[in-house]
Design an enzyme around this catalytic site. Structure first.
Site, short mmCIF file in Angstrom:
data_model
loop_
_atom_site.label_atom_id
_atom_site.label_comp_id
_atom_site.label_asym_id
_atom_site.label_seq_id
_atom_site.Cartn_x
_atom_site.Cartn_y
_atom_site.Cartn_z
N GLY A 122 -2.68 2.24 24.08
CA GLY A 122 -2.23 3.39 23.28
C GLY A 122 -0.73 3.35 23.01
O GLY A 122 -0.26 3.79 21.95
N GLU B 1 6.67 -14.79 -1.17
CA GLU B 1 6.83 -16.22 -1.55
C GLU B 1 5.47 -16.91 -1.66
O GLU B 1 5.32 -18.08 -1.27
CB GLU B 1 7.77 -16.93 -0.58
CG GLU B 1 9.17 -16.33 -0.66
CD GLU B 1 10.25 -17.19 -0.08
OE1 GLU B 1 10.14 -18.42 -0.15
OE2 GLU B 1 11.23 -16.61 0.41
N SER C 168 -1.28 -15.87 1.03
CA SER C 168 -2.06 -16.91 1.73
C SER C 168 -3.04 -17.58 0.77
O SER C 168 -3.27 -18.79 0.84
CB SER C 168 -2.83 -16.29 2.90
OG SER C 168 -1.92 -15.89 3.89
C1 LIG Z 1 8.75 -6.84 0.73
C2 LIG Z 1 8.62 -7.82 -0.40
C3 LIG Z 1 9.69 -8.62 -0.73
C4 LIG Z 1 9.59 -9.51 -1.82
N1 LIG Z 1 10.71 -10.22 -2.19
C5 LIG Z 1 10.68 -10.92 -3.36
C6 LIG Z 1 11.88 -11.53 -3.88
O1 LIG Z 1 12.95 -11.47 -3.27
N2 LIG Z 1 11.81 -12.15 -5.09
C7 LIG Z 1 10.65 -12.23 -5.81
O2 LIG Z 1 10.67 -12.82 -6.89
N3 LIG Z 1 9.50 -11.70 -5.33
C8 LIG Z 1 9.49 -11.03 -4.13
N4 LIG Z 1 8.33 -10.44 -3.65
C9 LIG Z 1 7.11 -10.55 -4.44
C10 LIG Z 1 6.01 -11.41 -3.81
O3 LIG Z 1 6.35 -12.77 -3.87
C11 LIG Z 1 4.70 -11.06 -4.54
O4 LIG Z 1 4.32 -9.76 -4.13
C12 LIG Z 1 3.60 -12.05 -4.26
O5 LIG Z 1 3.89 -13.30 -4.83
C13 LIG Z 1 2.23 -11.56 -4.78
O6 LIG Z 1 2.30 -11.07 -6.08
P1 LIG Z 1 1.66 -9.64 -6.41
O7 LIG Z 1 2.21 -8.67 -5.44
O8 LIG Z 1 1.83 -9.35 -7.85
O9 LIG Z 1 0.10 -9.79 -6.08
P2 LIG Z 1 -1.02 -10.37 -7.08
O10 LIG Z 1 -0.59 -11.64 -7.67
O11 LIG Z 1 -1.44 -9.26 -8.00
O12 LIG Z 1 -2.21 -10.67 -6.06
C14 LIG Z 1 -3.16 -9.68 -5.64
C15 LIG Z 1 -4.22 -10.40 -4.80
O13 LIG Z 1 -4.92 -11.35 -5.62
C16 LIG Z 1 -4.84 -12.63 -5.02
N5 LIG Z 1 -4.79 -13.67 -6.06
C17 LIG Z 1 -3.98 -13.71 -7.16
N6 LIG Z 1 -4.20 -14.82 -7.86
C18 LIG Z 1 -5.15 -15.53 -7.18
C19 LIG Z 1 -5.79 -16.79 -7.37
N7 LIG Z 1 -5.49 -17.59 -8.43
N8 LIG Z 1 -6.70 -17.20 -6.48
C20 LIG Z 1 -7.03 -16.42 -5.40
N9 LIG Z 1 -6.44 -15.23 -5.15
C21 LIG Z 1 -5.51 -14.80 -6.03
C22 LIG Z 1 -3.57 -12.61 -4.18
O14 LIG Z 1 -3.58 -13.59 -3.18
C23 LIG Z 1 -3.62 -11.20 -3.64
O15 LIG Z 1 -4.47 -11.15 -2.54
C24 LIG Z 1 8.39 -9.60 -2.55
C25 LIG Z 1 7.29 -8.79 -2.18
C26 LIG Z 1 7.39 -7.92 -1.14
C27 LIG Z 1 6.21 -7.04 -0.81
#
Ligand SMILES: Cc1cc2nc3c(=O)[nH]c(=O)nc-3n(C[C@H](O)[C@H](O)[C@H](O)COP(=O)(O)OP(=O)(O)OC[C@H]3O[C@@H](n4cnc5c(N)ncnc54)[C@H](O)[C@@H]3O)c2cc1C
Length: 380
Positions: free
Chosen positions: A340, A363, A366
């Site tokens: 807890g 970046e 997974s």
């Molecule tokens: C705290 C934080 C800090 C960050 N800092 C930076 C930064 O400094 N600069 C920057 O440029 N970005 C930054 N990011 C952005 C980050 O890199 C993105 O959030 C990430 O790449 C995922 O993009 P998205 O959030 O649009 O998710 P989406 O691309 O919309 O993905 C949604 C889901 O779909 C899945 N998915 C998407 N395409 C596929 C595929 N082809 N096959 C299988 N699964 C897929 C993804 O894995 C995920 O589970 C940051 C994000 C956070 C939360």
């Protein structure tokens, strides 16, 4: 092959650990709750050489390699993931993009200021409609009358609100898709450039994440970074190194969660015995320690290869994928070992549990790491 750290690397780990415990640990929860950006600590890290670890000394860097850089990020994240991600986005994304792809003049103008922590950097690739599919960016830059005009909005940029220098990607030839995106360096104070909404986050709350907005932002041709239309391809190369820092971030937080859980398990008594005497708890600790070691080995291999100038697309993605997923499991088990109390903010593990999740997303998620690794495997 040797698995030894050098005396210098051991000393580096010790001094960063001491710094983190003295200067960061006492404030971690307060910064987390108030979402306070630890500007003073960032400036001190600059003085210690931690804001430019991987850059040569003649450009004001510390002249270290990626193994040392991973050690720094691990030790900061062991105490606070937010400080780790601030340094990581600044160093291996923004500054390294300028260092790797910039002209000599750009390196001389930006790297010393960034490496000293005098200036803070951010790196903007992600957009609201272009996350995993970052090549689908909509922000655009048009060359007219001898200057670039940049319009658009980036999202989720780490350090956006504190950045003196931003490296941002924008479309310069829409028809060429991913070969039609260029990188630009934008300085704070440039008209038409401003940070937008700051996000209220689950974890990493002391780091500032948010929008970067360009409205008719005029840039001299000297602000183009790398070759025109190579910005996206260059970004992928930069992310190869960046993923080592996200793996290090995950490893550091997992180490923090493991250390706390190990200590707690020896102190907490139930049924008149320390809970560490129960085999169920021992098995958790064993799995946590083993995964932590495996994650470290994968990441140091990637760092070692990068230090030798080798391509690490597959190795850094493997390290990032494994380390981040393992760190989520380790933080989860740490909360379980605390029972807890693991759910209560007076104890450190709930914060690791919240913070570490970012490592499976930032970046490249997974799912995207698996896509990158699969491409490399199928090539051979
Ligand atoms: C705290 C934080 C800090 C960050 N800092 C930076 C930064 O400094 N600069 C920057 O440029 N970005 C930054 N990011 C952005 C980050 O890199 C993105 O959030 C990430 O790449 C995922 O993009 P998205 O959030 O649009 O998710 P989406 O691309 O919309 O993905 C949604 C889901 O779909 C899945 N998915 C998407 N395409 C596929 C595929 N082809 N096959 C299988 N699964 C897929 C993804 O894995 C995920 O589970 C940051 C994000 C956070 C939360």
């Amino acid at each position: 092959m040797t698995f030894d750290f050098t005396p210098e690397q051991i000393q580096l780990r010790k001094s960063i650990r001491e710094f983190a415990e003295a200067e960061i640990a006492p404030h971690v929860m307060e910064w987390d709750e108030a979402q306070t950006f630890p500007l003073e600590v960032v400036k001190k890290l600059g003085k210690l050489g931690c804001m430019g670890a991987i850059f040569p000394e003649d450009l004001g860097g510390a002249g270290l390699g990626y193994i040392e850089y991973a050690i720094i990020i691990e030790e900061l994240a062991r105490v606070d993931g937010s400080v780790g991600i601030i340094v990581a986005a600044h160093t291996s994304l923004c500054s390294n993009h300028i260092y790797k792809m910039g002209t000599d003049e750009q390196r001389r103008r930006y790297i010393p200021q960034l490496a000293s922590g005098e200036w803070i950097g951010c790196w903007s690739l992600t957009e609201p409609e272009a996350g995993s599919d970052a090549a689908g960016s909509r922000s655009k830059a048009v060359l007219e009358n001898g200057h670039w005009t940049l319009n658009g909005a980036k999202t989720f940029t780490t350090n956006a609100h504190y950045a003196d220098v931003c490296v941002a990607m924008a479309v310069t030839d829409r028809a060429a898709a991913q070969h039609g995106i260029s990188a630009f360096i934008i300085e704070k104070g440039t008209p038409g450039f401003r940070p937008g909404k700051k996000e209220n986050k689950l974890g990493m709350r002391a780091s500032a994440t948010g929008e970067v907005i360009f409205e008719n932002c005029l840039l001299a041709p000297t602000q183009l970074l790398g070759k025109q239309n190579d910005g996206f391809v260059d970004s992928l190369k930069i992310l190869d190194g960046g993923r080592i820092s996200i793996a290090a971030l995950a490893i550091g937080m997992a180490q923090g969660a493991y250390d706390a859980a190990l200590k707690y398990s020896k102190q907490r008594k139930q049924f008149s015995r320390p809970i560490s005497e129960f085999q169920a708890i021992q098995h958790k600790l064993v799995d946590m320690a083993t995964e932590l070691d495996a994650a470290r080995l994968l990441n140091y291999r990637a760092a070692w290869m990068l230090d030798r100038g080798q391509r690490v697309t597959k190795e850094s993605s493997m390290a990032k994928l494994f380390a981040s997923e393992a760190a989520v499991r380790i933080a989860n088990e740490a909360v379980q070992i605390y029972g807890g109390y693991g759910f209560i903010k007076d104890y450190p593990v709930e914060k690791f549990y919240r913070d570490v999740k970012l490592c499976t997303i930032g970046e490249g998620t997974s799912e995207i790491q698996r896509l990158v690794i699969a491409r490399q495997l199928l090539k051979s």
